[in-house]
Write an enzyme that holds these catalytic residues in place. Structure first.
Site, PDB file in Angstrom:
ATOM      1  N   LYS A  65     -43.863  50.658  21.641  1.00 50.27           N
ATOM      2  CA  LYS A  65     -42.396  50.361  21.671  1.00 50.27           C
ATOM      3  C   LYS A  65     -41.530  51.614  20.900  1.00 50.27           C
ATOM      4  O   LYS A  65     -41.518  52.141  19.555  1.00 50.27           O
ATOM      5  CB  LYS A  65     -42.254  49.016  21.096  1.00 50.27           C
ATOM      6  N   SER A  99     -40.946  38.322  19.169  1.00 48.96           N
ATOM      7  CA  SER A  99     -40.773  39.291  20.178  1.00 48.96           C
ATOM      8  C   SER A  99     -42.293  40.012  20.624  1.00 48.96           C
ATOM      9  O   SER A  99     -41.777  40.946  21.571  1.00 48.96           O
ATOM     10  CB  SER A  99     -39.791  40.568  19.503  1.00 48.96           C
ATOM     11  N   SER A 141     -38.257  41.252  22.144  1.00 47.97           N
ATOM     12  CA  SER A 141     -37.377  42.224  21.999  1.00 47.97           C
ATOM     13  C   SER A 141     -38.567  43.726  22.300  1.00 47.97           C
ATOM     14  O   SER A 141     -38.371  44.902  22.686  1.00 47.97           O
ATOM     15  CB  SER A 141     -36.911  43.257  20.913  1.00 47.97           C
TER      16      SER A 141
END
Lengths: 476, 474
Positions: free
Chosen positions: A63, A162, A138
């Site tokens: 990420k 997330s 996310s």
């Protein structure tokens, strides 16, 4: 298929094989990016440190809120669109030393704030299971890169849900271990008391394999835990007969007209029956509804308060996309005004308001009290039960052209957001795919008491076998 | 008329090896922006780690200031945007300061007073800014340097007591070796709160807070100016505002910076990246039992046991190394009075004359004790001792050796002295006759001749006695 990692590993006999796999993976990543916009950066140079770890030569994605020295790390924010860090996050360092090969940095909701995958500075992330639907967030790009079969695993971060929610929306496994089990050093701080490093993978075994590599005390992160000395992958096949699970009545009792949610709940009860048949107790437990109703508000209060302070470093002064002004104040104001999206600014303003002297008692400290009461009640339940089981979400991945994705139906608000409990208590929590609704994957969530990481993975692995989920292939 | 009430907030930079929350070097004498790390710049993803050495040093001060010590360490964030603070917040202690409810005794000729300490807490320093006409320069070397802040109660009743408190505190800090507390390097900085109230009023007046006063002399001037300014206000019926002021060393005056000192909301909340850290009672016990004897205790001992005056005692403890020299010398057998005289007079004179600091000398207790015993056993005279003292300090040699090298041993042997006496009497017949005629004070001249002939080496008392015997024989 027990493990994508082991399957891949068997094909890797030498450095040539590893390089070949890297090149193939990069091709896939590029296709994945064209179709789903999963990556901020696709690695252009091959870097591999030979190791005898199980991850040696295995490609993965990270990420884009994990600091990587010399590699662009944007947090999917315009303010950091050209920020190249000078240091490695502990997670990246450990994976590098374990011989894993980074193939790209994945898109997130800006600064990990958001659950839609629509707010990153490089554009929206699409769901490989259905391109007209969101993947959630996310850790959007991380989920997409695994769901699309580019990489066997990806590293995400989980502050509310997330990692687990996008995993659930895209038919993969999302696991966040106990708070502190994996060092946060180098992970962009969002809400430090809630932030967890998480793993997205196709199988529970792979989540365990990667967690085994990443876990352990880090002197750079004072909130990290001393290693428990357990190799999780060795514990996942333990017999779970006699274990006791519970679900919370007030969360699952939903009065709704939404057919997808109804179908999901039906699937959940079917699963409960199957679980009971293998000798695991599942009981319904009642939980103070007013406390549960306060979860989402308290989460917003705590996370916005922490994030407004955590992100005060983004002023354009020492680093970041500086927008000039006549003095330092104007530089800061211009930089932050132009650098952040509206959604982020709204959260910062909220956080700032919540922390104001005159509001703290009512808005911040009360939120902390709610958090404590929920955690105390959950801890009580974890003394009696091995784990909590609930559908990971109410409905399926939302459509892009649906109503405002930030507004959720009040009908199943609790069911949609209960995974926050896992962050409130720092509990190990996992979402695994358990079926399809309206031809979209849905996930089931297992959460256990703190430090029970091995047990969480063990239960999840056994349920994975029981469920025999076949999501089909979404390979690019 | 009016009584003044003063409260002090003192910031002290700790002399640890590394910074409060990062591994960067904590040091001054480097080029700008060199003692820095990714943590000091608050690059995204960095986390603070607590410096144990800084905590231990702060605890030792908390013990010295007699505070109650918190059972655990806990930090808060003070949020504000300013270029000297890369994180956008300062890590400090608000909710649970390290120490609370302490006191520090200040002494003077008349006795002692307790200055009450409200709290002592740990925090981090900001970067230093240098404002030019068109731009400012930021030096991040100072960002994250460990600080302790000592906050007194509003209980100080005179400017002299305030300065005495600061000097006593600085001395304690130096004895504990937790900071050099050098004002010129900004290692000790003060905020001064001053208010006036009517003589018979129990309620404190409205206070002005004077920020960042960087020397004790400035503290004195700022307080004196505030007393004058506030007195004028009260006399003329002008309302005194609760405000933050700054002091200008150029004018000796204070100027209003902002009204309502609490107007800024720092949005304090608990630092989530640092867990609560238990302070083990055994750690405090360990620090207590290893604690150096502090200057106040030493002063009291010198007065009661060694019968020195307050002034002498205070002079001796002004630096730890001087006090240690004194005590070492006494422990080796010298009398406290003699040891004190040498240190408070001759040594001080030597330092002043040569513009030296004590720590630049390599004088030891052994040297001073040997010098004193050489005088006491009459090996050298007081006059000679002064010379030996200079050589001893200048060349860092033992006095015995110096005496030998300079051939300074006194002659006390009566037969030898008798030879010198008779030599002088033989060659000064006139003077002998003068003596015999009744002018006996000529003996002083003869004595001078004896000392001269012997090269100043003879013991004058013995020589005097022999001279008076020998002259009678003539």
């Amino acid at each position: 298929m027990v493990s994508n990692i082991i399957e891949l590993k068997e094909k890797l006999n030498n450095e040539e094989d590893i390089k070949l796999l890297f090149n193939e993976t990069i091709k896939k990543a590029k296709k994945c990016n064209e179709k789903y916009n999963a990556f901020v950066t696709i690695t252009d140079s091959y870097e591999h440190i030979e190791s005898d770890s199980i991850l040696n030569g295995i490609p993965y994605s990270l990420k884009d809120n994990f600091s990587t020295e010399g590699i662009l790390t944007t947090g999917s924010s315009n303010l950091l669109k050209s920020y190249v860090p000078a240091f490695d996050s502990t997670v990246y360092e450990k994976l590098k030393n374990a011989g894993a090969v980074l193939i790209g940095k994945t898109v997130l909701d800006e600064l990990a704030m958001g659950g839609t995958g629509t707010t990153g500075h490089t554009g929206i992330v699409k769901n490989p299971c259905n391109e007209s639907r969101m993947i959630g967030g996310s850790s959007s790009g991380s989920a997409a890169s695994v769901a699309a079969g580019v990489v066997p695993f990806s590293i995400g971060s989980d502050t509310g849900d997330s990692v687990r929610k996008p995993a659930s929306y895209s038919g993969i496994v999302g696991f966040k271990p106990t708070y502190g089990r994996i060092s946060r050093y180098g992970l962009f701080n969002f809400a430090s008391s809630l932030d967890h490093v998480g793993i997205l993978s196709k199988t529970v075994t792979d989540a365990a394999i990667v967690t085994d590599i990443l876990k352990g005390y880090d002197p750079k992160d004072m909130t990290s835990l001393k290693d428990d000395g357990i190799k999780y992958v060795n514990e996942i096949n333990n017999d779970i007969e006699g274990k006791k699970l519970f679900y919370i009545k007030e969360i699952i009792d939903v009065e709704t007209e939404d057919e997808d949610v109804k179908e999901n709940i039906k699937l959940f009860y079917e699963l409960i029956n199957k679980i009971k048949n293998i000798g695991v107790t599942v009981e319904e437990v009642s939980f103070d509804k007013s406390l549960l109703n306060a979860i989402l508000g308290s989460y917003y209060s705590i996370s916005c308060a922490e994030s407004t302070s955590n992100n005060s470093n983004l002023t354009g002064l020492p680093f970041g996309e500086r927008i000039e002004g006549k003095d330092y104040k104007e530089i800061m104001i211009n930089t932050r005004t132009k650098g952040f999206s509206e959604l982020i600014k709204r959260r910062f303003v909220l956080g700032s308001y919540i922390l104001k002297r005159e509001n703290q008692e009512k808005l911040y400290l009360n939120a902390l009290r709610v958090r404590r009461l929920i955690v105390e009640k959950m801890n009580e339940l974890f003394n009696k039960y091995d784990g909590l089981i609930l559908p990971s979400t109410g409905g399926i991945a939302p459509l892009f052209n649906g109503n405002d994705s930030d507004k959720l139906s009040n009908e199943y608000l609790l069911l949609e957001n209960h995974m926050i409990i896992g962050n409130f208590g720092g509990y190990p929590s996992i979402s695994i795919p358990y079926g399809k609704v309206n031809n979209m994957p849905v996930g089931v969530n297992i959460t256990c008491g703190v430090m029970k990481d091995a047990l969480t993975l063990n239960i999840a692995k056994k349920l994975e076998e029981l469920i025999e989920y076949d999501g089909g292939e979404y390979h690019v | 008329m009016y009584k003044v009430t003063i409260g002090l907030e003192v910031h002290v930079e700790l002399n640890t090896k590394s910074k409060m929350f990062s591994p960067s070097i904590n040091s001054y004498d480097k080029n700008i922006n060199t003692n820095i790390s990714v943590i000091d710049f608050a690059f995204p993803g960095t986390l603070p780690t607590v410096n144990k050495e800084a905590v231990n040093k702060a605890i030792s001060l908390a013990v010295a200031l007699n505070t109650d010590i918190s059972p655990y360490l806990m930090f808060d964030r003070k949020n504000y945007y300013y270029p000297d603070l890369p994180k956008g917040f300062q890590i400090t202690q608000m909710t649970k300061p390290l120490g609370r409810n302490g006191y520090l005794e200040i002494l003077d000729e008349n006795g002692s007073k307790k200055i009450f300490i409200h709290q002592i807490h740990i925090e981090e320093d900001s970067a230093s800014l240098d404002h030019k006409d068109e731009y400012s320069v930021i030096n991040y070397n100072r960002v994250g340097v460990p600080l302790v802040e000592i906050v007194t109660e509003p209980c100080i009743e005179s400017v002299d007591d305030a300065i005495n408190f600061l000097e006593t505190l600085r001395n304690v800090i130096r004895y504990l070796n937790i900071s050099d507390a050098d004002q010129t390097k900004g290692q000790i900085r003060c905020d001064v709160n001053v208010s006036l109230r009517k003589e018979d009023s129990a309620e404190l007046g409205v206070r002005a807070e004077v920020k960042n006063v960087n020397s004790f002399q400035s503290v004195r001037e700022a307080i004196e100016y505030e007393i004058k300014r506030q007195t004028d206000c009260l006399i003329n019926g002008i309302e005194i505002k609760r405000e933050t002021r700054r002091y200008s060393p150029d004018t000796g005056k204070t100027y209003s910076m902002r009204e309502k000192a609490d107007a800024v909301d720092y949005k304090y909340y608990v630092e989530p990246n640092i867990p609560k850290i238990d302070i083990e009672p055994s750690l405090i016990e360990n620090i207590k039992s290893n604690m150096i004897v502090l200057p106040n205790e030493r002063i009291k001992k010198y007065i009661s046991e060694y019968k020195l005056s307050y002034k002498e005692a205070k002079n001796l403890v002004r630096e730890k190394e001087i006090s240690n020299l004194f005590e070492g010398t006494v422990n080796l057998g010298s009398s406290p009075k003699e040891a004190s005289n040498w240190i408070t007079m001759k040594l001080t004179e030597y330092l002043n004359k040569n513009a030296l600091e004590f720590n630049e000398l390599s004088i030891t207790s052994e040297m001073l004790n040997e010098l004193i015993s050489l005088i006491n056993n009459k090996t050298i005279s007081n006059e000679q001792a002064k010379k030996v003292f200079e050589v001893m300090i200048g060349e860092s040699k033992m006095p015995n050796l110096i005496v030998k090298e300079l051939g300074m041993e006194q002659i006390s042997n009566e037969e030898e002295i008798k030879k010198f006496v008779n030599e002088v009497l033989d060659s000064n017949i006139d003077a002998v006759n003068t003596y015999k005629s009744g002018k006996t004070n000529i003996v002083g001249f003869l004595m001078g001749q004896v000392l001269k002939v012997s090269g100043g080496k003879i013991n004058p008392a013995i020589a005097n006695k022999i001279l008076s015997i020998e002259i009678q024989k003539r």
